[in-house]
Design a protein around this motif. Structure first.
Motif, mmCIF file in Angstrom:
data_model
loop_
_atom_site.group_PDB
_atom_site.id
_atom_site.type_symbol
_atom_site.label_atom_id
_atom_site.label_comp_id
_atom_site.label_asym_id
_atom_site.label_seq_id
_atom_site.Cartn_x
_atom_site.Cartn_y
_atom_site.Cartn_z
ATOM 1 N N SER A 177 0.823 -1.214 0.000
ATOM 2 C CA SER A 177 0.000 0.000 0.000
ATOM 3 C C SER A 177 0.854 1.259 0.000
ATOM 4 O O SER A 177 0.336 2.369 0.073
ATOM 5 N N GLN B 30 -0.017 5.027 0.876
ATOM 6 C CA GLN B 30 -1.479 5.173 0.943
ATOM 7 C C GLN B 30 -1.995 6.312 0.087
ATOM 8 O O GLN B 30 -2.981 6.957 0.419
ATOM 9 N N MET C 8 -4.067 3.072 -3.244
ATOM 10 C CA MET C 8 -5.056 2.369 -2.434
ATOM 11 C C MET C 8 -6.179 1.827 -3.305
ATOM 12 O O MET C 8 -6.637 0.704 -3.130
ATOM 13 N N MET D 88 -6.332 -3.824 5.741
ATOM 14 C CA MET D 88 -5.529 -2.689 5.268
ATOM 15 C C MET D 88 -5.249 -1.807 6.481
ATOM 16 O O MET D 88 -5.948 -0.829 6.719
ATOM 17 N N CYS E 102 -4.914 3.085 5.757
ATOM 18 C CA CYS E 102 -5.628 3.356 4.522
ATOM 19 C C CYS E 102 -5.505 4.848 4.237
ATOM 20 O O CYS E 102 -4.801 5.559 4.942
ATOM 21 N N SER E 103 -6.165 5.307 3.197
ATOM 22 C CA SER E 103 -6.044 6.730 2.901
ATOM 23 C C SER E 103 -6.863 7.526 3.911
ATOM 24 O O SER E 103 -7.824 7.016 4.484
ATOM 25 N N HIS F 265 -9.156 -1.964 9.367
ATOM 26 C CA HIS F 265 -8.019 -1.057 9.353
ATOM 27 C C HIS F 265 -7.765 -0.559 10.765
ATOM 28 O O HIS F 265 -8.619 -0.699 11.654
ATOM 29 N N ASN G 271 -6.360 2.717 11.090
ATOM 30 C CA ASN G 271 -5.794 3.990 10.648
ATOM 31 C C ASN G 271 -5.872 5.060 11.740
ATOM 32 O O ASN G 271 -5.237 6.093 11.652
#
Lengths: 245, 296, 446, 244, 335
Positions: C110, C113, C118, C135, C138-139, C157, C159
């Protein structure tokens, strides 16, 4: 047609061109001679704008051009060739000529591509290159490149044509052909200034000759006078005449 | 007052770092007219050699520096052989400066990613060469490690200057830069001199990398930031001038130090690159190159 | 001079040859179609065996997607994440697999990101018909979420970004789970830890001043700002707020200002291990009379290795961390260390391990790993106690609840762990019942 | 006896263009050959092909009986060819002394190089006066002398000199040729000297070759060729006939 | 002899028409969302590369600021999409193009005063400044390193397949249009002047061409297209991060151009397609992607100077030279 007054070019302390003046009329050939390094090409550079002259005045058809850009001077009718046969290598012969023709002097109003192409073609015909219109310039042999350079200069419909060693690197036969070509251009009313080392050609072509040495002009006159001028002889043959024949 | 001393002290540290990294770039550009983008990678590799020698094998500092020198010298030589040597013969056909700019950059991409595959993404700690701090003023201090860096970068620059001015090979290196054909016709073995010069420059960057490793750690991307700063230094220093590089390194260091305290860390790089931009915009002839070439 | 080439026999033949080849040049333009050809081919090969909509018809292996940072700035985290995922899969496979399938981890990079990466990576995983997507990062703009939301593939995720949670809430997504609380709980968490130290009289601030250092990415800034607003409410003064751009290894300038300000507390809200280790090393050369708090970077094993003894005394926290002296976490730690020869660190390996197990449990319950609705519903409804504490996704945004910040119940809240580094060891100092030691004044304050 | 330099069927040029086209040339041991020809006819190309700065397309070059075509320029230089280039080829950002020292680059010892330097300074006192100046700051004549001095820094078997009079004032040319004459009488090496015309080479040339369009078209002693009006007229233009 | 202004033979037209038709119907028969996503992303990169190639290859200016120009296109169009939602998205993208074109022209003036490596350094510095300022996210304009906030995009209401298909067509349209535009420009007065300036600047100026004006125009056109590409990226991906301006994408794009062949119409096409395929094939070998990239770039620059198109071109030129030789032989011997 072209008049230069007191052209001076300094590089640091070195005087590459020292107060050279000359003028040339339509249909006239002015030869410029002098040993290598005498400042002949630098003189051309100042006239066409590739170098800014330190001092002096340049008049084209009576109008001062000093201070304008290279391309502007071209459009006013000042065209030159270079010592080395340069061209736009990736363009074809005709494209080279077309590009020059599109900026030809006095071309009025909107750009017309067919007209420009026709003008380019006509210029190629004048030098005998019309048969190679489609060849990329990079593939041309030296002689053809030299002719192409003259053709693109002609395509700009110049008032004054400055030729920098048009015979350099040519065979004897090619020199003869080129002399014929230059003669025809002169007869069409273009004023020609020609730097040349091949004295034979210069003597045959030039109406007047300007001899430069160390940036300064040491002689102006007819070729016949030049051959008898003591200073010119000294420059070429050394102070003692150098054990000449 | 304390701030001023601290800014100065930091500036000296930064300046030494940039000097160490930029010196090789200057040598290469000044002599071979190549803006060697692989120099950052040499810093990175030097860092790994330092880590390998100091942290995992516990050898003494001098040996570690020698190891880094030798290894990056070899790598720099190899870099030259693949990215520059084949182009020398075509020097006049290709835009040599730009093409080597790209090929050395390609080497940099390659080395970074080889390091990533081999060592993994982690940062590794490189022990300091010298420990301890020098107390300067009101709690402002500078570590002996950093001082050593400063001394070494100045000594290297002077040494390199002497080498170039006084020795046969030094003269030859300069000669090659100024007139390749004349140098060849004087029996200077250009085909060996190019790789040796790049080897030497890379070795300097590699040695710098060992020092930097203790501050920045060794990692695959450890060369990126030094490269970006070295570019600034090399351009400010007038591309190819050793003394210019020395001044520029400390000027950049001081500027950065000042910016961090007075403006903010995030603005250091934009300000420095902005300065480069301004210099190139407003004084394009002030650095090198004649107006007649530049006007077209 | 001749005019046009006069066309000798050889000339003609060569010219016609030339014209013949001119057409071939145009073939270059077909390259547009060529992309399709090139990728078309590979699509055939890579998605073989599972191209039918329901997929996985022959019981055998089941693909699990992992989109973790293998290269780029977060590659260090990425390695831990993948190891956690792999360890869980190994255990599951040894135990007979999930719903009769052996699991196979499909790892894609990834990178940083960025949105195009992504999207591409998730499309790839989805097109391989993976049964779940992990993931970890992630973004931040959630641009790739629609890809998994449309398919309802269970997706996990960590994140730690409220924006991602908001997206899930706004779009009523049922399948995108955040395996930890969002970053906003950090700010209040730090303040409450400081408060408890003051209450216990183990540490007394001199003049209630704090200095904040944040990187200029929104995540760090959010933490920094939430801390700033929490602490100023208590009458503290923020005497400095610095931003930097990652990577940042030179802390000289920032330290000049910190030393000028000599604050009671230095709070560092960035998360890059190298940057924070460099900071503490440079800080330790000439420390101020301050508690140093660094956000979760010290959880990464490299941090301790890089910072060495300079890190002693630093406190840090994570909203998702592997528990210490814990009957569930300890076996995991042992297995991890014996498998990889390195410690699991304190967060990313553990959370990925837990999340994989959570998914497996749900898939096993559903019986069919492609019955996404059933799996997602099960995950949402069922709290799970893993190596990082309790996961329960049963509320808005499908994210975990921080304990003790938002719930007093450790059996449903994920512990917001605070650690202190003491003699090179990580000691959990908050919250109960997860502590393994007591706060000690850092060496430079003693 | 083998010739110092033998060139057979040499074809050379740049990119696609052939400048030297089937040239043959032989220079005896210790002899001075002068090659004369108009600009652009391949004089410099000839020297560059001999010294290896460009690779010949075809043909053979032998130095004292040993094939050297195809070798790199630095290897050829090491074999004893000293090439004084057109436009001097000085290292402009280096001092005069550094330039001279470069002339003795292949020579081993520091002491040897110092001795060579001393010899050159005694031959060319004008150069010694400028030894600390950057080459860039010299006048054309001084540069030429430094170029020659650099050529004298190590013993060579064959000296190639490219248009020493180029762009110089007569006084400077005289000074340069004085040095060349001395060099020729003292050193044992063979010399190939290139000029655009006959003017200065009278006292120097053992034999004169005329180069046109990439080939030697006439060869002979100086006196013979300079007296031959057809040679003079065809290749050098009518100006040369004036003094006669 | 023909006029040789790159006249396209009927056969070639037919092949182009077939290629365009194939490209147009492609998404109707092919739906795989993964590869469609890659293809659309590749298309956007291709638009950027076409724009870069124009200034790098055709005008011969080593401009390393193109990614910043591209980013400015994304940010400026995004600013309109986000804060002036009344403006239709296509207009916002167009605005991005215009904005980038203007910035590019402004960049051209100082750049064109320099030469050689200085050109690269100036443009590179420009790109660095833009990138770092964008990371600093002044006034929340760029979203910093986390990316530009989500924007609606061109087709907010379409489902996945239709969305990808629609973007595919939009981008393909831009590509085809810009390819034709570039092919036309190449033979136009400006294109001929640009190539001539690139080949021989002093000579070209002496034939009346204003080199600066021609190159400024090239910067403007190139910047415009780059801005469009930026706007398309933002609207398709619905975000734009500062890493898009980083060294990795820059080296990737340069590699695509160099591999394909600088200054040609089909070069960016071939280079972008090839590297996209290679990258896609290597997706399971993450570290290798860039290693292979670095090695490829090196090999191509060193050993295949004209790129793939140049390789074909050289063969073609050899054949043409061969024909020209014949023409010479047909002439009377010179002299």
């Amino acid at each position: 047609m072209l008049e230069a007054r007191g052209i001076t070019k300094l590089y640091g302390g070195l005087q590459a061109v020292a107060g050279v003046s000359f003028s040339v009329a339509p249909g006239e050939v002015l030869g410029i001679a002098g040993p290598n390094g005498a400042g002949k090409t630098t003189l051309f550079d100042t006239i066409t704008g590739h170098t800014i002259a330190t001092d002096g005045e340049i008049l084209l058809a009576g109008e001062p051009v000093r201070g304008t850009k290279i391309h502007h001077r071209c459009r006013l009718g000042l065209a030159r060739t270079f010592q080395h046969p340069v061209a736009a290598d990736t363009l074809t012969v005709l494209e080279n000529a077309y590009l020059a023709a599109s900026f030809r002097r006095g071309r009025s109003g909107r750009r017309s591509r067919p007209d420009d192409i026709a003008a380019g073609r006509a210029a190629l015909e004048r030098v005998g290159l019309e048969g190679k219109a489609g060849v990329p310039a990079a593939l041309l042999p030296i002689y053809d490149r030299k002719r192409l350079m003259i053709a693109t200069a002609l395509a700009t419909d110049p008032l004054v044509l400055l030729l920098d060693e048009p015979f350099g690197g040519l065979s004897l036969g090619e020199i003869d052909e080129t002399m014929g070509l230059i003669g025809r251009i002169r007869d069409s009313g273009v004023a020609i200034v020609c730097i040349e080392h091949v004295m034979r050609a210069l003597v045959a072509l030039a109406d007047r000759v300007l001899v430069m040495h160390h940036g300064a002009e040491i002689f102006v006159g007819t070729p016949a006078e030049m051959l008898r001028d003591a200073r010119v002889v000294e420059v070429y043959l050394g102070a003692g005449g150098g054990g000449s024949a | 007052m304390t701030d001023a001393v601290a800014i100065l002290a930091n500036g000296v540290v930064y300046g030494s770092i940039y000097g160490l990294v930029a010196i090789g770039m200057t040598l290469i550009y000044g002599t071979l007219r190549i803006l060697d983008m692989s120099q950052g990678s040499m810093v990175m590799v030097g860092g790994y050699v330092g880590w390998w020698a100091l942290a995992t094998h516990g050898v003494n500092a001098v040996l570690a520096l020698v190891a880094a020198f030798v290894f990056t010298f070899a790598l720099g030589t190899a870099t030259e052989l693949v990215s520059v040597q084949p182009l020398i013969a075509r020097r006049n056909e290709v835009d040599f400066e730009l093409v080597t700019f790209i090929t050395t950059f390609a080497v940099a991409i390659f080395l970074t990613n080889v390091a990533l595959q081999h060592f993994g993404p982690f940062q590794q700690n490189v022990p300091t060469i010298v420990s301890g701090n020098l107390k300067l003023y009101h709690g402002v201090s500078i570590s002996y490690h950093e001082l050593t860096m400063a001394v070494i970068s100045v000594v290297l620059m002077i040494g390199l200057g002497l080498f170039l001015a006084r020795t046969r090979w030094g003269l030859a290196v300069r000669a090659v830069a100024q007139d390749l054909d004349a140098a060849r016709s004087l029996a200077v073995p250009v085909t060996r001199l190019y790789p040796l010069t790049m080897g030497l420059a890379s070795a300097l960057a590699g040695v710098g990398g060992v020092f930097l490793g203790a501050l920045y750690f060794a990692s695959p991307t450890a060369g990126d930031l030094p490269l970006l700063f070295a570019l600034i230094v090399v351009v400010l220093g007038g591309l190819g001038s050793l003394t210019g590089t020395l001044y520029a390194a400390y000027l950049v260091g001081m500027t950065q130090s000042f910016c961090e305290v007075e403006i903010g860390t995030t603005w250091t790089l934009p300000i420095l690159y902005g300065a480069i931009l301004a210099i190139l915009v407003f004084r394009p002839y002030g650095l090198k190159g004649s107006p007649s070439e530049a006007r077209l | 001079m001749s005019e046009a080439p006069s066309g000798g026999r050889r000339g003609m033949s060569r010219k016609s040859f030339l014209q013949g080849t001119a057409g071939a040049g145009a073939a270059g333009l077909v390259i547009g179609g060529g992309i399709g050809y090139g990728v078309g081919n590979s699509s055939g090969s890579s998605s073989s065996g599972s191209s039918g909509g329901g997929g996985g018809k022959k019981k055998g292996t089941l693909k699990i997607g992992s989109a973790s940072p293998i290269t780029g700035p977060y590659a260090g985290d990425g390695q831990q994440m993948i190891r956690g995922q792999e360890l869980a899969i190994d255990e599951l496979n040894e135990g007979g697999g999930v719903a009769g399938y052996q699991l196979e981890l499909v790892k894609l990079d990834s990178k940083d990101q960025s949105p195009d990466v992504m999207k591409t990576v998730l499309q790839n995983l989805v097109s391989q018909n993976v049964a779940a997507v992990f993931m970890p990062f992630c973004s931040y703009t959630s641009v790739e979420f629609p890809i998994v939301a449309a398919k309802k593939v269970p997706t996990f995720h960590v994140n730690t970004w409220h924006g991602n949670v908001d997206w899930v809430a706004q779009h009523n997504a049922t399948n995108i789970f955040e395996g930890d609380p969002s970053e906003l709980s950090y700010g209040a968490g730090i303040v409450s830890v400081l408060g408890s130290l003051m209450d216990a009289k183990t540490w007394t601030p001199r003049n209630k001043t704090t200095y904040i250092v944040s990187s200029n990415d929104p995540y760090s800034l959010n933490i920094a700002k939430s801390y700033q607003s929490s602490i100023t409410k208590l009458g503290w003064k923020v005497v400095g707020f610095d931003q930097f751009t990652v990577p940042q290894a030179n802390w000289g300038g920032v330290l000049v200002k910190i030393r000028d300000a000599n604050p009671d507390v230095i709070v560092f809200s960035d998360y890059a291990a190298g940057d924070e280790a460099a900071f503490i090393k440079q800080f330790a050369q000439n420390p101020t009379q301050s508690i140093v708090y660094q956000q979760y970077a010290p959880s990464i094993p490299q941090y301790l290795q890089l910072a060495g003894s300079a890190a002693n005394g630093v406190i840090w926290s994570t909203v998702v961390g592997i528990l210490q002296n814990d009957p569930i976490a300890d076996p995991f730690n042992e297995k991890f260390t014996s498998k990889y020869g390195a410690s699991a660190g304190f967060s990313n390996a553990g959370d990925q391990y837990d999340l994989m197990k959570i998914w497996a449990q749900a898939a096993g319950f559903a019986g069919d790993p492609y019955n996404f609705d059933k799996i997602n519903a099960y995950i949402k409804a069922t709290p799970y106690r893993g190596v990082c504490g309790a996961y329960s996704f049963n509320h808005t945004g499908l994210t975990c609840i921080p304990y003790p910040d938002d719930t007093p119940d450790p059996s449903i809240g994920m512990p917001h762990l605070t650690f202190q580094i003491q003699n090179g060891k990580q000691v959990a100092i908050s919250p109960e019942p997860y502590t393994t030691g007591k706060f000690q004044l850092p060496p430079w304050l003693q | 006896m083998t010739a110092a330099l033998a060139v057979r069927g040499l074809v050379a040029g740049y990119d696609r263009s052939v400048v030297i086209d089937g040239l043959d040339l032989e220079v005896g041991d210790g002899a001075t050959a002068v090659v004369i020809g108009p600009n652009g006819h391949g004089k410099t190309t000839l020297l560059r092909a001999v010294s290896g700065l460009i690779k010949p397309f075809r043909g053979e070059v032998e130095l004292a009986g040993e094939r050297i075509d195809g070798l790199a320029a630095e290897a050829i230089a090491r074999k004893g060819i000293v090439h004084v280039m057109q436009g001097d080829g000085l290292f402009v950002e280096m001092t005069v002394e550094e330039n001279l020292l470069m002339g003795a680059f292949p020579g081993g010892s520091w002491r040897g190089r110092r001795a060579a330097l001393k010899r050159v300074y005694s031959e060319l006192p004008a150069v010694e006066e400028r030894k600390a100046h950057k080459a860039r700051t010299l006048s054309g004549g001084e540069r030429r002398l430094v170029g020659l001095g650099r050529g004298m820094m190590r013993p060579g078997r064959l000296l190639l000199i490219d248009e020493p009079s180029l762009g110089l004032a007569p006084v400077a040319i005289d000074a340069v040729y004085a040095v060349i004459r001395r060099l020729r009488s003292e050193a044992s090496s063979a010399v190939v000297l290139i000029e655009e015309n006959f003017t200065h080479v009278g006292g120097v040339a053992d034999v004169v070759h005329i180069l046109e369009a990439g080939r030697i078209v006439r060869s002979g002693p100086y006196a013979e060729l300079a007296a031959d009006r057809t040679v003079v007229e065809t290749y050098l233009g009518s100006i040369a006939e004036v003094p006669s | 002899m023909t006029g040789t202004f790159g006249a396209v033979t009927p056969g070639r037209w037919a092949m182009i028409a077939v290629a365009v038709a194939l490209a147009a119907v492609f998404p109707l028969v092919y739906h795989d969302p993964y590869y469609m996503t890659i293809i659309v992303t590749g298309e956007i990169v291709l638009i950027l590369n076409i724009s870069w190639n124009f200034v790098l290859g055709m005008a011969g200016v080593w401009n390393f600021g193109q990614l910043a120009i591209y980013a400015l296109g994304a940010y400026s169009s995004g600013w309109l999409m986000l804060h002036h939602s009344g403006v239709p998205v296509p207009l916002a993208i167009l605005f991005g193009g215009l904005f980038s074109g203007v910035v590019s022209v402004l960049l051209a003036f100082p750049t064109l005063r320099l030469f050689g490596i200085y050109t690269s350094l100036l443009t590179f510095s420009f790109a660095q400044v833009i990138q770092y300022v964008a990371v600093n996210n002044p006034h929340g304009l760029t979203g910093g390193s986390f990316g530009f906030p989500e924007v609606p995009g061109l087709f907010p209401d379409l489902g996945q397949t239709a969305y990808l298909r629609a973007y595919y067509w939009v981008c393909a349209g831009v590509i085809i249009a810009s390819c034709f535009a570039v092919a036309w420009l190449r033979q136009s007065h400006l294109g001929i002047a640009l190539r001539s300036v690139r080949d021989a600047p002093a000579y070209t100026a002496a034939r009346g061409v204003n080199p600066r004006a021609a190159r400024v125009a090239a910067f403007g056109l190139s910047g415009f297209l780059a801005g469009i590409a930026g706007g398309l990226y933002l609207s398709f991906e619905q975000s734009f991060t500062t890493s898009q301006m980083g060294l990795t994408p820059m080296s990737l794009d340069v590699t695509m151009l160099v591999i394909g062949g600088l200054g040609t119409v089909s070069g960016p096409l071939i280079g972008t397609a090839l590297l996209t395929v290679i990258q896609t094939k290597l997706i399971n070998y993450p570290g290798w992607q860039l290693t292979v990239l670095g090695a490829t770039l090196l090999v191509i620059v060193v050993f295949v100077p004209g790129g793939i198109v140049g390789l074909f071109g050289r063969i073609d030129r050899r054949v043409r030279g061969w024909v020209a030789e014949d023409a010479d032989e047909a002439e009377p011997a010179p002299g």
